[in-house]
Write an enzyme that holds these catalytic residues in place. Structure first.
Site, PDB file in Angstrom:
ATOM      1  N   ASN A 109       0.586  -1.111  -0.017  1.00 30.79           N
ATOM      2  CA  ASN A 109      -0.063   0.075  -0.188  1.00 30.79           C
ATOM      3  C   ASN A 109       0.970   1.157  -0.014  1.00 30.79           C
ATOM      4  O   ASN A 109       0.633   2.314  -0.746  1.00 30.79           O
ATOM      5  CB  ASN A 109      -1.095   0.052   1.221  1.00 30.79           C
ATOM      6  CG  ASN A 109      -1.969  -1.195   1.105  1.00 30.79           C
ATOM      7  OD1 ASN A 109      -1.914  -2.036   0.005  1.00 30.79           O
ATOM      8  ND2 ASN A 109      -2.617  -1.439   2.306  1.00 30.79           N
ATOM      9  N   HIS A 155     -18.428  36.660 -30.027  1.00 32.39           N
ATOM     10  CA  HIS A 155     -19.526  35.591 -30.666  1.00 32.39           C
ATOM     11  C   HIS A 155     -19.293  35.248 -32.013  1.00 32.39           C
ATOM     12  O   HIS A 155     -20.176  35.140 -32.899  1.00 32.39           O
ATOM     13  CB  HIS A 155     -20.831  36.602 -30.541  1.00 32.39           C
ATOM     14  CG  HIS A 155     -21.137  37.332 -29.435  1.00 32.39           C
ATOM     15  ND1 HIS A 155     -21.743  36.645 -28.427  1.00 32.39           N
ATOM     16  CD2 HIS A 155     -20.769  38.498 -29.113  1.00 32.39           C
ATOM     17  CE1 HIS A 155     -21.713  37.738 -27.458  1.00 32.39           C
ATOM     18  NE2 HIS A 155     -21.075  38.663 -27.742  1.00 32.39           N
ATOM     19  N   SER A 276      -8.923  13.219 -48.224  1.00 36.15           N
ATOM     20  CA  SER A 276      -9.987  12.633 -48.391  1.00 36.15           C
ATOM     21  C   SER A 276     -10.029  11.312 -49.319  1.00 36.15           C
ATOM     22  O   SER A 276      -9.274  11.254 -50.354  1.00 36.15           O
ATOM     23  CB  SER A 276     -11.118  13.429 -48.740  1.00 36.15           C
ATOM     24  OG  SER A 276     -12.440  12.568 -49.265  1.00 36.15           O
ATOM     25  N   LYS A 282      -9.958  17.784 -51.073  1.00 33.94           N
ATOM     26  CA  LYS A 282      -9.779  18.084 -49.653  1.00 33.94           C
ATOM     27  C   LYS A 282      -8.581  18.063 -49.082  1.00 33.94           C
ATOM     28  O   LYS A 282      -7.671  17.364 -49.386  1.00 33.94           O
ATOM     29  CB  LYS A 282     -10.859  17.186 -49.001  1.00 33.94           C
ATOM     30  CG  LYS A 282     -12.178  17.121 -49.302  1.00 33.94           C
ATOM     31  CD  LYS A 282     -12.782  18.406 -48.456  1.00 33.94           C
ATOM     32  CE  LYS A 282     -13.064  17.624 -47.187  1.00 33.94           C
ATOM     33  NZ  LYS A 282     -13.907  18.315 -46.161  1.00 33.94           N
ATOM     34  N   GLU A 289      -8.163  18.485 -35.139  1.00 35.31           N
ATOM     35  CA  GLU A 289      -9.511  17.766 -34.809  1.00 35.31           C
ATOM     36  C   GLU A 289      -9.389  16.662 -33.733  1.00 35.31           C
ATOM     37  O   GLU A 289     -10.055  16.725 -32.821  1.00 35.31           O
ATOM     38  CB  GLU A 289     -10.344  17.305 -35.957  1.00 35.31           C
ATOM     39  CG  GLU A 289     -10.790  18.352 -36.768  1.00 35.31           C
ATOM     40  CD  GLU A 289     -11.309  17.719 -38.266  1.00 35.31           C
ATOM     41  OE1 GLU A 289     -11.676  16.618 -38.101  1.00 35.31           O
ATOM     42  OE2 GLU A 289     -11.621  18.553 -39.111  1.00 35.31           O
ATOM     43  N   GLN A 321      -6.774   0.881  -7.389  1.00 33.29           N
ATOM     44  CA  GLN A 321      -6.030   0.495  -8.354  1.00 33.29           C
ATOM     45  C   GLN A 321      -6.338   1.199  -9.723  1.00 33.29           C
ATOM     46  O   GLN A 321      -5.329   1.063 -10.712  1.00 33.29           O
ATOM     47  CB  GLN A 321      -6.054  -1.173  -8.438  1.00 33.29           C
ATOM     48  CG  GLN A 321      -5.330  -1.737  -9.548  1.00 33.29           C
ATOM     49  CD  GLN A 321      -5.176  -3.298  -9.291  1.00 33.29           C
ATOM     50  OE1 GLN A 321      -4.510  -3.733  -8.157  1.00 33.29           O
ATOM     51  NE2 GLN A 321      -5.830  -4.147 -10.009  1.00 33.29           N
ATOM     52  N   LYS A 324      -4.252   4.319 -11.821  1.00 31.84           N
ATOM     53  CA  LYS A 324      -3.257   4.291 -12.663  1.00 31.84           C
ATOM     54  C   LYS A 324      -3.525   4.517 -14.246  1.00 31.84           C
ATOM     55  O   LYS A 324      -3.161   5.177 -15.010  1.00 31.84           O
ATOM     56  CB  LYS A 324      -2.381   3.044 -12.508  1.00 31.84           C
ATOM     57  CG  LYS A 324      -1.323   3.215 -11.239  1.00 31.84           C
ATOM     58  CD  LYS A 324      -0.671   1.903 -10.807  1.00 31.84           C
ATOM     59  CE  LYS A 324      -1.527   0.964 -10.190  1.00 31.84           C
ATOM     60  NZ  LYS A 324      -2.328   1.607  -8.670  1.00 31.84           N
TER      61      LYS A 324
HETATM   62  N1  ARG Z   1      -1.816  -3.418  -7.494  1.00 32.23           N
HETATM   63  C1  ARG Z   1      -2.270  -2.634  -6.340  1.00 32.23           C
HETATM   64  C2  ARG Z   1      -2.923  -1.172  -6.594  1.00 32.23           C
HETATM   65  O1  ARG Z   1      -2.476  -0.805  -7.733  1.00 32.23           O
HETATM   66  C3  ARG Z   1      -1.059  -2.808  -5.596  1.00 32.23           C
HETATM   67  C4  ARG Z   1      -1.370  -2.391  -3.828  1.00 32.23           C
HETATM   68  C5  ARG Z   1      -2.339  -3.825  -3.656  1.00 32.23           C
HETATM   69  N2  ARG Z   1      -2.369  -3.820  -2.221  1.00 32.23           N
HETATM   70  C6  ARG Z   1      -3.446  -4.306  -1.599  1.00 32.23           C
HETATM   71  N3  ARG Z   1      -3.470  -4.507  -0.483  1.00 32.23           N
HETATM   72  N4  ARG Z   1      -4.052  -5.109  -2.250  1.00 32.23           N
HETATM   73  O2  ARG Z   1      -3.191  -0.583  -5.714  1.00 32.23           O
END
Ligand code: ARG
Length: 455
Positions: A109, A155, A276, A282, A289, A321, A324
């Site tokens: 953690n 505008h 195009s 074009k 875009e 999790q 990420k």
């Molecule tokens: N893969 C987990 C995350 O991205 C890592 C931490 C996992 N910890 C746990 N107690 N399951 O958060």
């Protein structure tokens, strides 16, 4: 085998293992994970928590893993639960029991919280540089077109004369703020949570400051529950990235308008346009875009992070999790957008004559005609009304303020004289707007100089 095998009779169900696993996306933090572990192990050794021999074996083992990953000699096992499990497992396979001592006084953690912070910290500077490059290109172009008259809009209606350099430097200001926001996010990201443990720190006598300083971080988090639960830094970064995308998207929208035949203020280089499959004539602004479109992804990533966090009780929950993929996607997207956007701007052709032509229609010097009367002593409100009548007259006769005969002016207000034509010349109208922050060519040059000094 899972790290928690002692407590369990059965392995995790195969398909559920894929669901639970984060290795497919946290594998990109392999280096940060290894560096964090090296710093942690060095501290454990210094504090006498592990032996010198074990400490040395861990350092060498982690270094060899890093080298083998870099050299392609070691592949990350995509069935592992996450990058932390993979590195620790590989280490133990290489050095035996010493590897099993690495996790002393640590939890995944605080480890994952550290890894993300390190990863983001390492990515932010390159992004700041990309933004600086774009600001640099804008300064060059703004200097080149400091005198180019164009209609400024409100505008999307032609409003008052400005210069193209001034318009470009508006974006430079936004990007300067974006850069500052990234720097600000970086200070709060670059803080070490290690030592927070699973949630309640640890009974070992850890030197948290030493780990932070080995990792060149600004300091340590102050509360172990917060240390493992805080993802504010990722939200802040996603918010800063979202604002970058807001700015790039607005700019893209203008690029798209400007290269339409309706405007034709610019032409994009062939290397940054597409054709195009059916319409031979074009030339499309796909890059602009896509940048405009991709802003949606980044806002979505910000919303993901906010939503993942909002209902979580302290401390760590597996929901986290999900942080990420969102923050990585936001980072990758903005990086890609800037990679294409900056050279697109750098190579575009600016069609100043078309801008000048557009500026000549639409009565954008009407305010200046009114100001002329104010200069002759008329209250602004009366001057505004008289000029409005002139504009209406021009529209009826198919004329412009420049081509309307002086007698017509004088019939509306006898304060008009021949010098009105000079007063409403677009070049003069722009040049006279030299209050700080205004579009006068001399202001644009001064702003470019100021911004260049900043970057
Ligand atoms: N893969 C987990 C995350 O991205 C890592 C931490 C996992 N910890 C746990 N107690 N399951 O958060």
């Amino acid at each position: 085998m899972k790290l928690w095998a002692g407590r369990f009779q059965k392995a995790l169900d195969d398909k559920t293992n894929d669901f639970n696993s984060s290795i497919s996306f946290d594998c990109r933090m392999a280096n940060e994970d290894i560096l964090g572990s090296m710093a942690h192990a060095a501290m454990l050794q210094k504090q006498g928590i592990i032996s010198e021999d074990d400490g040395k074996a861990i350092q060498d083992g982690l270094a060899s893993i890093a080298a083998d990953l870099a050299g392609g000699k070691l592949q990350i096992d995509m069935t592992a639960e996450d990058i932390h499990t993979f590195v620790e497992g590989e280490l133990t396979a290489r050095i035996g029991d010493a590897g099993k001592r690495l996790h002393t006084g640590r939890s995944r953690n605080d480890q994952v919280a550290l890894d993300i912070r390190l990863y983001l910290r390492n990515r932010i500077p390159a992004l700041q540089e990309q933004i600086t490059d774009l600001i640099d290109v804008l300064c060059d172009k703004a200097e080149q077109y400091a005198d180019a008259i164009m209609p400024g809009y409100t505008h999307l209606q032609r409003a008052q004369p400005i210069t193209f350099g001034h318009h470009l430097m508006a974006y430079a200001e936004m990007l300067l703020r974006d850069r500052a926001r990234l720097a600000d996010a970086l200070t709060r990201t670059n803080v070490s949570p290690l030592g927070s443990g699973a949630l309640a720190s640890t009974t070992y006598d850890l030197d948290r400051e030493a780990v932070a300083s080995t990792l060149r971080m600004n300091g340590v988090t102050n509360n172990s529950l917060d240390g493992v639960s805080d993802r504010d830094f990722a939200v802040e970064l996603a918010a800063a990235l979202s604002l970058i995308m807001v700015h790039l998207s607005r700019f893209s929208e203008e690029i798209i308008l400007w290269c339409s035949w309706e405007f034709k203020f610019i032409e994009l280089d062939d290397a940054f346009s597409t054709g195009s499959s059916i319409m031979p004539q074009k030339k499309n602004p796909d890059i602009a875009e896509l940048v405009r479109g991709k802003s949606g992804r980044v806002f979505g990533d910000l919303m993901t992070l906010l939503t993942v966090l909002k209902g979580l009780p302290l401390a760590y929950n597996k929901d986290m999790q999900e942080d990420k993929e969102a923050i990585f996607d936001a980072l990758d997207t903005v990086t890609m957008c800037l990679t294409a956007f900056t050279p697109m701007i750098d190579t575009m052709t600016v069609l100043t004559e078309n801008m000048r032509k557009a500026a000549a229609g639409g009565f954008i010097n009407a305010t200046d005609a009114a100001d002329y009367l104010v200069g002759k002593g008329l209250p602004f409100r009366d001057a505004y009304k008289a000029t409005g009548e002139l504009v209406a007259l021009c529209i009826r006769k198919g004329l412009t303020l420049e081509t309307l005969p002086l007698e017509e002016y004088q019939a509306v207000c006898d304060l008009f004289d021949n010098d009105v034509f000079e007063a409403i010349s677009l070049e003069r109208c722009a040049a006279m707007r030299r209050v700080y922050g205004g579009p006068a060519p001399e202001n644009v040059r001064a702003q470019v100089a100021r911004v260049r000094a900043l970057i």
